[in-house]
Scaffold this active site. Structure first.
Site, PDB file in Angstrom:
ATOM      1  N   ALA A 165       0.862  -1.189   0.000  1.00 48.94           N
ATOM      2  CA  ALA A 165       0.000   0.000   0.000  1.00 48.94           C
ATOM      3  C   ALA A 165       0.893   1.232   0.000  1.00 48.94           C
ATOM      4  O   ALA A 165       2.095   1.142   0.258  1.00 48.94           O
ATOM      5  CB  ALA A 165      -0.900   0.000   1.224  1.00 48.94           C
ATOM      6  N   LYS A 166       0.341   2.348  -0.320  1.00 46.52           N
ATOM      7  CA  LYS A 166       1.056   3.625  -0.187  1.00 46.52           C
ATOM      8  C   LYS A 166       0.024   4.732  -0.151  1.00 46.52           C
ATOM      9  O   LYS A 166      -1.070   4.614  -0.702  1.00 46.52           O
ATOM     10  CB  LYS A 166       1.989   3.845  -1.390  1.00 46.52           C
ATOM     11  CG  LYS A 166       3.182   4.718  -1.083  1.00 46.52           C
ATOM     12  CD  LYS A 166       4.129   4.015  -0.139  1.00 46.52           C
ATOM     13  CE  LYS A 166       5.513   4.583  -0.143  1.00 46.52           C
ATOM     14  NZ  LYS A 166       6.483   3.662   0.457  1.00 46.52           N
TER      15      LYS A 166
END
Ligand code: NAD
Length: 476
Positions: A165-166
């Protein structure tokens, strides 16, 4: 695949690809520190209420950022090597879940400014998602999507039970007070409540954020559920359940990767010279650890420029200087050097630890190093990769070299769940062992598939995730 996605066909495109700079100009992204058209200079990244402009956001084109295209190209090359089926390619190429939010924040002046936040979860197949929060004036959806995809491969390669994720907020933290950053962080955390949690998605620091922001995020989440949930973030202060060693983990892991490569090549750190781009969390620790092992760090840089000393910089003195003056410029026992030119200094190892797209088709031909070890995410473009390969310059790729941060984040998450803290030495030794195993896996895959390290690292990681995706099959 959805319309307009960068698929395997365009993903394999290599010859004659437009320069990344030209692509950046087309997509409307701006360089760090620059002010996009329509942005209020005093509030970079935010839009004062009542002053919404549409010419500073590449409407409808968020996915088509140069960085996302680059991540897709790298993916496609590895997927080709693996002969991955189209169906799985499509599932792994596009982010599984994304959230974009616009939220108001009251500034110290009383003015209300609207900020844009992102969270991209690349795959939900492997377990909860994991990845950093970035605060930067040019942050966009496509950048988060690319970084989230790389996080999936990084976690997979390191054997961690996470998808990637980011996220982050489009803002310039250097232009904001601590109070403003706290209100941005808490409101952003509140916007993310539906998609984060200790077994859902666990943020961590990235560029522009650190322990302080993780503490605010942790507190906001805990207030919302009514009890303390330390496992909702990693990279928090030790006093709040953070792990010893997390701060240094990425830079230390970069040096562990250098040690593994040196062992294989028969080189010695004491007899080698290093150029380190970026002197933040990753670069400063990598430089410190190389210096502590007797390595000659001949140049380091930050956003303002580089300093160099052919006899080797006194890194502890540079660290003290930065503690006091924040920027490297003015350090007395070195010569100032242009930030781009420093990448071309003659050295044994170039260690890019700043940001994406630093080694491109424009400078790869001029590099005078023998090895590149990537502390930053995505510092080398695919076109530059090809040039470095032709010139015999080996690359230890980002998803391997900078995985120390997420590995120790995983240790922190385990400790938060167990409510039991490990000793510093245990954290460091486990990190060394896990990184060494990943290095050996990449080298074995490179030799089996007869490909470069980046393709091998990606292929090994993608193989693992694609197997899991096939086993879980498709619901319903
Ligand atoms: P940071 O904000 O602490 O430091 C970034 C450094 O790079 C600063 O010294 C800044 O001045 C410098 N910089 C920025 N642009 C530059 C340029 N064009 N030329 C030279 N220097 C420049 O960030 P960080 O946490 O050290 O992260 C650096 C890179 O490492 C990023 O790509 C990040 O995604 C990656 N990374 C970080 C971690 C982590 O644990 N912090 C983990 C994995 C990967």
């Amino acid at each position: 695949m959805s319309a307009g996605a960068v698929g395997p066909q365009t993903g394999t495109q290599e010859a004659g690809e437009p320069s990344t700079e030209a692509q950046a100009a087309q997509s409307g992204t701006v360089a760090e520190g620059a002010t996009a058209p329509g942005q209020a200079a005093a509030r970079p990244g935010g839009r004062p209420a009542g002053e919404v402009r549409f010419d500073d956001v590449p409407l409808g084109e968020e996915w088509h950022s140069p960085l996302y295209a680059m991540a897709c190209r790298q993916f496609a090359r590895a997927a080709d090597v693996l002969s991955l089926e189209d169906e799985v390619r499509t599932r792994l190429l596009e982010p599984r879940r994304s959230l974009v939010c616009n939220f108001p924040v009251r500034m110290d002046s009383g003015e209300v400014v609207n900020y844009t936040g992102y969270r991209v979860q690349h795959t939900l197949t492997m377990g909860p998602t994991k990845g950093g929060l970035r605060y930067a004036p040019d942050l966009g959806f496509g950048e988060c999507a690319a970084l989230a995809m790389w996080m999936t491969w990084k976690c997979s390669l390191a054997g961690l039970p996470y998808g990637g994720a980011k996220g982050g907020v489009r803002c310039d933290p250097h232009a904001l007070s601590a109070g403003e950053i706290e209100r941005i962080t808490r409101r952003y955390a509140a916007e993310l409540l539906p998609v984060v949690g200790p077994d859902i998605d666990i943020p961590a620091p990235d560029m522009g954020t650190g322990e302080r922001e993780m503490a605010w995020f942790y507190d906001t989440y805990s207030q919302s559920v009514g009890y303390a949930v330390p496992a909702v973030v990693t990279g928090k202060p030790v006093a709040l359940g953070g792990t010893v060693g997390r701060h240094d983990a990425t830079g230390l892991g970069v040096v562990f990767s250098i040690e593994s490569a040196f062992e294989e090549l028969g080189w010695s750190i004491q007899e080698s010279s290093f150029v380190v781009q970026g002197f933040g969390n990753v670069g400063s620790v990598a430089a410190r650890e190389l210096h502590a092992r007797g390595g000659k760090v001949i140049a380091v840089s930050d956003i303002r420029g580089a300093i160099a000393n052919p006899h080797g910089l006194d890194i502890p003195a540079v660290l003290r200087w930065v503690d006091e003056h924040y920027y490297l410029e003015g350090f007395p026992e070195a010569e100032p050097v242009d930030g781009e030119e420093m990448l071309e200094l003659e050295c044994d190892v170039l260690v890019p630890c700043a940001r994406e797209e630093q080694i491109t088709e424009h400078n790869a031909e001029r590099l005078r190093c023998r090895l590149v070890v990537e502390g930053a995410n995505g510092p080398t473009t695919p076109a530059a990769d090809r040039i470095l390969g032709e010139r015999g310059i080996t690359v230890v790729p980002d998803i391997l070299a900078n995985s120390g941060g997420v590995i120790v984040s995983y240790f922190e998450w385990v400790q938060s769940h167990q409510k039991y803290s490990w000793q510093a030495l245990e954290v460091q030794e486990r990190l060394r062992t896990q990184m060494r195993a990943a290095y050996d896996r990449v080298r074995a895959t490179a030799s089996e598939l007869e490909c470069d390290n980046r393709t091998a690292a990606l292929a090994s990681a993608i193989q693992h995730v694609s197997e899991a995706a096939k086993l879980r099959a498709i619901y319903p």
